[in-house]
Design a protein around this motif. Structure first.
Motif, PDB file in Angstrom:
ATOM      1  N   LEU A  80       0.839  -1.209   0.000  1.00 57.81           N
ATOM      2  CA  LEU A  80       0.000   0.000   0.000  1.00 57.81           C
ATOM      3  C   LEU A  80       0.877   1.265   0.000  1.00 57.81           C
ATOM      4  O   LEU A  80       2.093   1.198   0.167  1.00 57.81           O
ATOM      5  CB  LEU A  80      -0.968  -0.018   1.177  1.00 57.81           C
ATOM      6  CG  LEU A  80      -2.090  -1.074   1.081  1.00 57.81           C
ATOM      7  CD1 LEU A  80      -3.052  -0.956   2.260  1.00 57.81           C
ATOM      8  CD2 LEU A  80      -2.875  -0.960  -0.225  1.00 57.81           C
ATOM      9  N   SER A  81       0.203   2.399  -0.192  1.00 50.75           N
ATOM     10  CA  SER A  81       0.914   3.636  -0.552  1.00 50.75           C
ATOM     11  C   SER A  81       2.005   4.097   0.416  1.00 50.75           C
ATOM     12  O   SER A  81       3.097   4.460  -0.017  1.00 50.75           O
ATOM     13  CB  SER A  81      -0.098   4.762  -0.753  1.00 50.75           C
ATOM     14  OG  SER A  81      -0.938   4.862   0.376  1.00 50.75           O
ATOM     15  N   SER A 118      -6.018   2.214  -8.352  1.00 54.54           N
ATOM     16  CA  SER A 118      -6.336   2.973  -7.133  1.00 54.54           C
ATOM     17  C   SER A 118      -6.546   4.447  -7.450  1.00 54.54           C
ATOM     18  O   SER A 118      -6.054   4.948  -8.483  1.00 54.54           O
ATOM     19  CB  SER A 118      -5.154   2.817  -6.165  1.00 54.54           C
ATOM     20  OG  SER A 118      -5.146   3.820  -5.184  1.00 54.54           O
ATOM     21  N   ILE A 119      -7.213   5.140  -6.516  1.00 54.91           N
ATOM     22  CA  ILE A 119      -7.259   6.607  -6.589  1.00 54.91           C
ATOM     23  C   ILE A 119      -5.832   7.166  -6.574  1.00 54.91           C
ATOM     24  O   ILE A 119      -5.590   8.275  -7.026  1.00 54.91           O
ATOM     25  CB  ILE A 119      -8.073   7.209  -5.417  1.00 54.91           C
ATOM     26  CG1 ILE A 119      -7.568   6.705  -4.055  1.00 54.91           C
ATOM     27  CG2 ILE A 119      -9.554   6.899  -5.579  1.00 54.91           C
ATOM     28  CD1 ILE A 119      -8.208   7.396  -2.848  1.00 54.91           C
ATOM     29  N   TYR A 143       3.753   4.056  -5.214  1.00 56.30           N
ATOM     30  CA  TYR A 143       2.507   3.286  -5.328  1.00 56.30           C
ATOM     31  C   TYR A 143       1.750   3.704  -6.595  1.00 56.30           C
ATOM     32  O   TYR A 143       1.356   2.873  -7.407  1.00 56.30           O
ATOM     33  CB  TYR A 143       1.665   3.573  -4.079  1.00 56.30           C
ATOM     34  CG  TYR A 143       0.343   2.855  -4.001  1.00 56.30           C
ATOM     35  CD1 TYR A 143       0.292   1.476  -3.847  1.00 56.30           C
ATOM     36  CD2 TYR A 143      -0.855   3.568  -4.024  1.00 56.30           C
ATOM     37  CE1 TYR A 143      -0.928   0.822  -3.740  1.00 56.30           C
ATOM     38  CE2 TYR A 143      -2.070   2.926  -3.904  1.00 56.30           C
ATOM     39  CZ  TYR A 143      -2.104   1.549  -3.761  1.00 56.30           C
ATOM     40  OH  TYR A 143      -3.309   0.906  -3.648  1.00 56.30           O
ATOM     41  N   PHE A 170      -9.661   1.367  -7.072  1.00 55.89           N
ATOM     42  CA  PHE A 170     -10.299   1.327  -5.760  1.00 55.89           C
ATOM     43  C   PHE A 170     -10.031   2.607  -4.965  1.00 55.89           C
ATOM     44  O   PHE A 170      -8.922   3.109  -4.948  1.00 55.89           O
ATOM     45  CB  PHE A 170      -9.772   0.152  -4.939  1.00 55.89           C
ATOM     46  CG  PHE A 170     -10.440  -1.173  -5.221  1.00 55.89           C
ATOM     47  CD1 PHE A 170     -11.817  -1.272  -5.328  1.00 55.89           C
ATOM     48  CD2 PHE A 170      -9.673  -2.320  -5.339  1.00 55.89           C
ATOM     49  CE1 PHE A 170     -12.436  -2.501  -5.571  1.00 55.89           C
ATOM     50  CE2 PHE A 170     -10.278  -3.554  -5.580  1.00 55.89           C
ATOM     51  CZ  PHE A 170     -11.664  -3.631  -5.698  1.00 55.89           C
ATOM     52  N   PRO A 171     -11.058   3.064  -4.241  1.00 53.35           N
ATOM     53  CA  PRO A 171     -10.857   4.113  -3.239  1.00 53.35           C
ATOM     54  C   PRO A 171     -10.284   3.471  -1.967  1.00 53.35           C
ATOM     55  O   PRO A 171      -9.947   2.279  -1.981  1.00 53.35           O
ATOM     56  CB  PRO A 171     -12.272   4.623  -2.977  1.00 53.35           C
ATOM     57  CG  PRO A 171     -13.183   3.877  -3.880  1.00 53.35           C
ATOM     58  CD  PRO A 171     -12.452   2.666  -4.373  1.00 53.35           C
ATOM     59  N   GLY A 172     -10.208   4.189  -0.867  1.00 54.58           N
ATOM     60  CA  GLY A 172      -9.856   3.595   0.423  1.00 54.58           C
ATOM     61  C   GLY A 172     -10.942   2.597   0.787  1.00 54.58           C
ATOM     62  O   GLY A 172     -12.126   2.927   0.720  1.00 54.58           O
ATOM     63  N   GLY A 183      -1.549   1.857   4.342  1.00 53.72           N
ATOM     64  CA  GLY A 183      -2.202   2.716   3.359  1.00 53.72           C
ATOM     65  C   GLY A 183      -2.399   4.128   3.899  1.00 53.72           C
ATOM     66  O   GLY A 183      -2.248   4.376   5.102  1.00 53.72           O
ATOM     67  N   THR A 184      -2.765   5.030   3.001  1.00 56.30           N
ATOM     68  CA  THR A 184      -3.024   6.425   3.392  1.00 56.30           C
ATOM     69  C   THR A 184      -4.448   6.569   3.913  1.00 56.30           C
ATOM     70  O   THR A 184      -4.730   7.429   4.743  1.00 56.30           O
ATOM     71  CB  THR A 184      -2.797   7.333   2.160  1.00 56.30           C
ATOM     72  OG1 THR A 184      -1.452   7.108   1.723  1.00 56.30           O
ATOM     73  CG2 THR A 184      -2.993   8.793   2.485  1.00 56.30           C
ATOM     74  N   THR A 185      -5.330   5.703   3.427  1.00 57.68           N
ATOM     75  CA  THR A 185      -6.738   5.793   3.834  1.00 57.68           C
ATOM     76  C   THR A 185      -7.054   4.923   5.063  1.00 57.68           C
ATOM     77  O   THR A 185      -8.215   4.858   5.480  1.00 57.68           O
ATOM     78  CB  THR A 185      -7.648   5.353   2.664  1.00 57.68           C
ATOM     79  OG1 THR A 185      -7.266   4.032   2.262  1.00 57.68           O
ATOM     80  CG2 THR A 185      -7.531   6.283   1.467  1.00 57.68           C
ATOM     81  N   TRP A 280      -3.742  13.308  -3.949  1.00 59.35           N
ATOM     82  CA  TRP A 280      -4.793  12.467  -4.532  1.00 59.35           C
ATOM     83  C   TRP A 280      -6.076  13.278  -4.768  1.00 59.35           C
ATOM     84  O   TRP A 280      -6.292  14.311  -4.142  1.00 59.35           O
ATOM     85  CB  TRP A 280      -5.114  11.305  -3.580  1.00 59.35           C
ATOM     86  CG  TRP A 280      -4.059  10.230  -3.551  1.00 59.35           C
ATOM     87  CD1 TRP A 280      -2.907  10.181  -4.285  1.00 59.35           C
ATOM     88  CD2 TRP A 280      -4.065   9.059  -2.731  1.00 59.35           C
ATOM     89  NE1 TRP A 280      -2.205   9.046  -3.964  1.00 59.35           N
ATOM     90  CE2 TRP A 280      -2.884   8.335  -3.026  1.00 59.35           C
ATOM     91  CE3 TRP A 280      -4.940   8.541  -1.780  1.00 59.35           C
ATOM     92  CZ2 TRP A 280      -2.576   7.127  -2.399  1.00 59.35           C
ATOM     93  CZ3 TRP A 280      -4.629   7.340  -1.156  1.00 59.35           C
ATOM     94  CH2 TRP A 280      -3.461   6.637  -1.465  1.00 59.35           C
TER      95      TRP A 280
HETATM   96  C1  AKB Z   1      -3.895   3.249   0.207  1.00 56.89           C
HETATM   97  O1  AKB Z   1      -4.276   4.112   1.004  1.00 56.89           O
HETATM   98  O2  AKB Z   1      -2.714   3.079  -0.105  1.00 56.89           O
HETATM   99  C2  AKB Z   1      -4.950   2.398  -0.467  1.00 56.89           C
HETATM  100  C3  AKB Z   1      -5.451   3.008  -1.731  1.00 56.89           C
HETATM  101  C4  AKB Z   1      -6.372   4.147  -1.691  1.00 56.89           C
HETATM  102  O3  AKB Z   1      -5.122   2.559  -2.794  1.00 56.89           O
HETATM  103  N1  AKB Z   1      -6.013   2.167   0.447  1.00 56.89           N
END
Ligand code: AKB
Length: 318
Positions: A80-81, A118-119, A143, A170-172, A183-185, A280
Motif C-alpha cells: 500500500l501507498s 487505485s485513486i 505506489y 479502488f478508493p480507500g 495505506g493512506t486511507t 490524490w
Molecule cells: C492506500 O491508502 O494506499 C490504499 C489506496 C487508496 O489505494 N487504500
C-alpha cells in the motif's frame, strides 16, 4: 469464470474476496494463493484449495493455473501507498515484476486477469473534484507509479495479445474483517476500531482532506461484476473509476459520534500520509463504470457506519 486463482488471498481484499468467490461459484476451484508467513487459516483454509503462490515467482503462478485449470486470476499482491514510499524497490518488484509474471502466465495459459488500480494512480495535477475517467495521471508516489504502469501494461496485453485484463481504481476500502496495512486511507478503518474499543482516536490525516472511500461489500461486488461484464459493452478496461462516498476526517468523526456520543478524536498528522493524501483526488467521477457495466454502490457513509459499528461490537464481544 469458474476456476479462480486469488494471488494475495490473505490480505485485506483477498481474505474477503476469496470467500465471496467461493460462495458465488460453489462448483468451481477458488484457489487461495498465499506467500510463506501469510498462510490462510480458519474458514479461508478449510473452505477450498490453497497453494503457495508468490507473485514474484512465475513458475508458482503457472503451476497453480495448470493444477486447478484456472480461467481467471485476481492479482491482489501489492504494497500500500505509505509502505511503498519506504520500500520503493520492493513495491516495483511486486507491483510490476509480479504483474508481468501474471500477465505472461495468463497469455500462455489463456486466463483473464483482474489487477486493482487505485485513486493513487492520479497525482496533484489531475482535476481534484469529479476526477474524470480519462485524464492526466502523473502520480508523485511509487505506489501511484506502479498503478499507472500496471494499467498501461494490462491494456497493452489486452490489445497486443488478447488477454482479457480488467480493473477498477479502488478508493480507500473500509472493512471490519482484515485490517489494511500501510495505506493512506487506513485511518478510516482505524477510527471505527477506536470508537468501538472506547479509545480516543488520534487522526493522522488533517481536517478538510477529502478522499474517496468505499465499504468492502461494494468493492468485492465491483471486482466480480467487472469480470462478469459483457466485453462488447466495455470501452475501457484498465482501469475504471468507481466511487461511493467521499469525506474528510471531521465528517466521518461526526457520523460515528451520532452513534457513539462519547467518542473523541484529535489530530496528530503524519506528514508522509498527509503529503500522499494531498496529492490524490477528492472525488472521482465514475460515470463510465455506471454506463459500461452498470456499476452502482449500495452503501453510503451512514449505512456503512451502522454496519461497521455493529460488526465490530460483535467481533470484540467474542
Ligand atoms: C492506500 O491508502 O494506499 C490504499 C489506496 C487508496 O489505494 N487504500
Amino acid at each position: 469464470m469458474k476456476n479462480v486463482l486469488v494471488i494475495g488471498s490473505t490480505g485485506q481484499i483477498g481474505s474477503e474476496l476469496t470467500m465471496k468467490l467461493r460462495h458465488t461459484y460453489p462448483s468451481g476451484n477458488i484457489v487461495a494463493g498465499y506467500i510463506k508467513g501469510a498462510e490462510p487459516k480458519g474458514e479461508l483454509l478449510e473452505s477450498g484449495p490453497s497453494m503457495e503462490v508468490d507473485i514474484t515467482n512465475a513458475q508458482q503462478i503457472a503451476d497453480a493455473v495448470k493444477k486447478y485449470d484456472i480461467d481467471t486470476i485476481y492479482n491482489l499482491a501489492a504494497l500500500l501507498s505509505a509502505v511503498a514510499e519506504n520500500k520503493p524497490l520492493l513495491a516495483w518488484k511486486i507491483g510490476i515484476g509480479g504483474l508481468m509474471n501474471t500477465l505472461e502466465v495468463a497469455r500462455e495459459l489463456k486466463c483473464a486477469v483482474f489487477t486493482p488500480s487505485s485513486i493513487g494512480s492520479f497525482g496533484p495535477n489531475a482535476p481534484k473534484d469529479g476526477t474524470p475517467q480519462d485524464t492526466i495521471q502523473q502520480p508523485r508516489t511509487m505506489y501511484g507509479v506502479t498503478k499507472v504502469s500496471g494499467e498501461l501494461l494490462s491494456n497493452y496485453y489486452a490489445l497486443k495479445f488478447g488477454v482479457d485484463t480488467r480493473s477498477v481504481r479502488f478508493p480507500g476500502l473500509i472493512s471490519y474483517v482484515t485490517p489494511p496495512g500501510g495505506g493512506t486511507t487506513d485511518y478510516a478503518v482505524d477510527i471505527y476500531y477506536a470508537a468501538v474499543r472506547g479509545e480516543r482516536f488520534k487522526c493522522p490525516i488533517a481536517k478538510d482532506t477529502f478522499m474517496d472511500m468505499m465499504y468492502m461489500p461494494d468493492a468485492l461486488r465491483a471486482a466480480i461484476e467487472i469480470m462478469e461484464a459483457d466485453p462488447e459493452k466495455l470501452v475501457h478496461r484498465n482501469s475504471f473509476n468507481i466511487a461511493s462516498m467521499s469525506f474528510d476526517p471531521e465528517i466521518i468523526y461526526q457520523k460515528i459520534k451520532q452513534y457513539v456520543p462519547e467518542f473523541e478524536m484529535d489530530y496528530e498528522v503524519d506528514p508522509l500520509r498527509q503529503a500522499i493524501a494531498d496529492s490524490w483526488p477528492n472525488r472521482l467521477d465514475d460515470t463510465c463504470a455506471r454506463l459500461e457495466w452498470g456499476w452502482k454502490p449500495e452503501y453510503d457513509l451512514d449505512a456503512m457506519t451502522r454496519d461497521m459499528l455493529e460488526k465490530l461490537r460483535i467481533k470484540f464481544a467474542k
